[in-house]
Design a protein around this motif. Structure first.
Motif, PDB file in Angstrom:
ATOM      1  N   PRO A  45      59.303  70.057  67.031  1.00 41.80           N
ATOM      2  CA  PRO A  45      58.144  70.936  66.833  1.00 41.80           C
ATOM      3  C   PRO A  45      56.844  70.121  66.855  1.00 41.80           C
ATOM      4  O   PRO A  45      56.753  69.053  66.242  1.00 41.80           O
ATOM      5  CB  PRO A  45      58.387  71.552  65.449  1.00 41.80           C
ATOM      6  N   SER A  46      55.850  70.623  67.574  1.00 42.75           N
ATOM      7  CA  SER A  46      54.581  69.896  67.708  1.00 42.75           C
ATOM      8  C   SER A  46      53.851  69.767  66.371  1.00 42.75           C
ATOM      9  O   SER A  46      53.028  68.867  66.195  1.00 42.75           O
ATOM     10  CB  SER A  46      53.682  70.581  68.743  1.00 42.75           C
ATOM     11  N   ILE A  47      54.169  70.633  65.416  1.00 40.98           N
ATOM     12  CA  ILE A  47      53.524  70.578  64.099  1.00 40.98           C
ATOM     13  C   ILE A  47      53.835  69.261  63.386  1.00 40.98           C
ATOM     14  O   ILE A  47      53.089  68.841  62.494  1.00 40.98           O
ATOM     15  CB  ILE A  47      53.942  71.795  63.229  1.00 40.98           C
ATOM     16  N   VAL A  97      50.926  67.020  63.763  1.00 44.24           N
ATOM     17  CA  VAL A  97      49.835  67.488  62.899  1.00 44.24           C
ATOM     18  C   VAL A  97      50.118  67.077  61.453  1.00 44.24           C
ATOM     19  O   VAL A  97      49.233  66.583  60.745  1.00 44.24           O
ATOM     20  CB  VAL A  97      49.663  69.027  63.014  1.00 44.24           C
ATOM     21  N   ASN A  98      51.363  67.258  61.021  1.00 43.58           N
ATOM     22  CA  ASN A  98      51.742  66.876  59.657  1.00 43.58           C
ATOM     23  C   ASN A  98      51.593  65.378  59.424  1.00 43.58           C
ATOM     24  O   ASN A  98      51.261  64.947  58.321  1.00 43.58           O
ATOM     25  CB  ASN A  98      53.174  67.316  59.358  1.00 43.58           C
ATOM     26  N   GLY A 129      53.034  73.173  56.875  1.00 41.87           N
ATOM     27  CA  GLY A 129      53.342  72.723  58.232  1.00 41.87           C
ATOM     28  C   GLY A 129      54.837  72.535  58.442  1.00 41.87           C
ATOM     29  O   GLY A 129      55.378  72.889  59.500  1.00 41.87           O
ATOM     30  N   GLN A 130      55.517  71.999  57.439  1.00 40.15           N
ATOM     31  CA  GLN A 130      56.970  71.843  57.540  1.00 40.15           C
ATOM     32  C   GLN A 130      57.645  73.210  57.672  1.00 40.15           C
ATOM     33  O   GLN A 130      58.602  73.365  58.426  1.00 40.15           O
ATOM     34  CB  GLN A 130      57.528  71.100  56.320  1.00 40.15           C
ATOM     35  N   TYR A 164      56.369  75.883  58.994  1.00 39.73           N
ATOM     36  CA  TYR A 164      56.144  76.339  60.373  1.00 39.73           C
ATOM     37  C   TYR A 164      57.038  75.595  61.355  1.00 39.73           C
ATOM     38  O   TYR A 164      57.513  76.166  62.340  1.00 39.73           O
ATOM     39  CB  TYR A 164      54.673  76.197  60.768  1.00 39.73           C
ATOM     40  N   GLY A 165      57.266  74.303  61.093  1.00 44.09           N
ATOM     41  CA  GLY A 165      58.173  73.533  61.951  1.00 44.09           C
ATOM     42  C   GLY A 165      59.576  74.101  61.920  1.00 44.09           C
ATOM     43  O   GLY A 165      60.236  74.230  62.961  1.00 44.09           O
ATOM     44  N   ASN A 174      59.703  77.286  63.843  1.00 46.00           N
ATOM     45  CA  ASN A 174      59.761  76.989  65.264  1.00 46.00           C
ATOM     46  C   ASN A 174      61.186  76.663  65.694  1.00 46.00           C
ATOM     47  O   ASN A 174      61.645  77.087  66.759  1.00 46.00           O
ATOM     48  CB  ASN A 174      58.812  75.827  65.586  1.00 46.00           C
TER      49      ASN A 174
END
Length: 194
Positions: free
Chosen positions: A55-57, A60-61, A104-105, A107-108, A111
């Motif tokens: 995951p692209s997040i 970001v994380n 963010g995790q 959301y990962g 995903n």
């Protein structure tokens, strides 16, 4: 570790008992993640390993946790200089960034589920399960870190964190930097080995 009324003087060994305990905790966490990442490599070599994009997040994380480490260090520096306003602001910023990391995790993981990558059970693959374990166990430790930061923040509101009472902020800073370093290790490990 919530009760920090212990005298800040070092023990006979030259290190405060709470610092010694924290280092033992850190060493045990390092050993646990070393076992996880070793198992990851061994299992991947056995075959039946699903390849998928991370995951692209996660990138970001990584940026978020590095920034939170900066704010934590700024809080420590502010306490040492008795700059209590900056101390409180940087602890609050660390709390917010740590919370953003956990979101963010989440959301990962969402995903991963959208891409039919699950943890355990039928239809799952070990590669997905390992990703859930590595990020989930780190996330658990980050929650403990956030609780620690919150306790130090609440202490700072009562003027119990300053240049003559640094134990709370020192322990918290060590643990938070460790969590950031652990995440960087996991992110690089996953980028190289995934």
């Amino acid at each position: 570790m919530a009760n920090f009324h212990i005298d800040e003087q070092n023990s006979r060994s030259g290190i405060h008992p709470l610092k010694f305990s924290l280092w033992l905790i850190i060493i045990s966490i390092i050993m646990m993640f070393a076992a996880f990442t070793s198992a990851y490599i061994v299992r991947r070599e056995e075959g039946n390993w699903l390849e998928f994009d991370l995951p692209s997040i996660l990138l970001v994380n990584t940026i978020i946790i590095v920034l939170s480490s900066v704010t934590m260090q700024l809080a420590h520096n502010a306490a040492r200089k008795n700059n209590l306003g900056t101390l409180k602001a940087m602890l609050l910023a660390t709390l917010l960034l740590g919370t953003a990391f956990l979101i963010g995790q989440w959301y990962g993981w969402a995903n991963l589920v959208q891409n039919n990558i699950y943890f355990g059970g039928t239809g799952s693959n070990p590669s997905g399960s390992f990703l859930y374990v590595l990020t989930g166990v780190h996330g658990f430790h980050l929650v403990t870190g956030l609780i620690f930061v919150l306790l130090v923040f609440l202490s700072s509101l009562k003027y119990k964190v300053h240049s003559k009472n640094m134990l709370r902020i020192q322990l918290c800073t060590i643990y938070w930097h460790f969590l950031g370093g652990l995440w960087l290790y996991l992110y690089i490990f996953l980028r190289i080995n995934h």
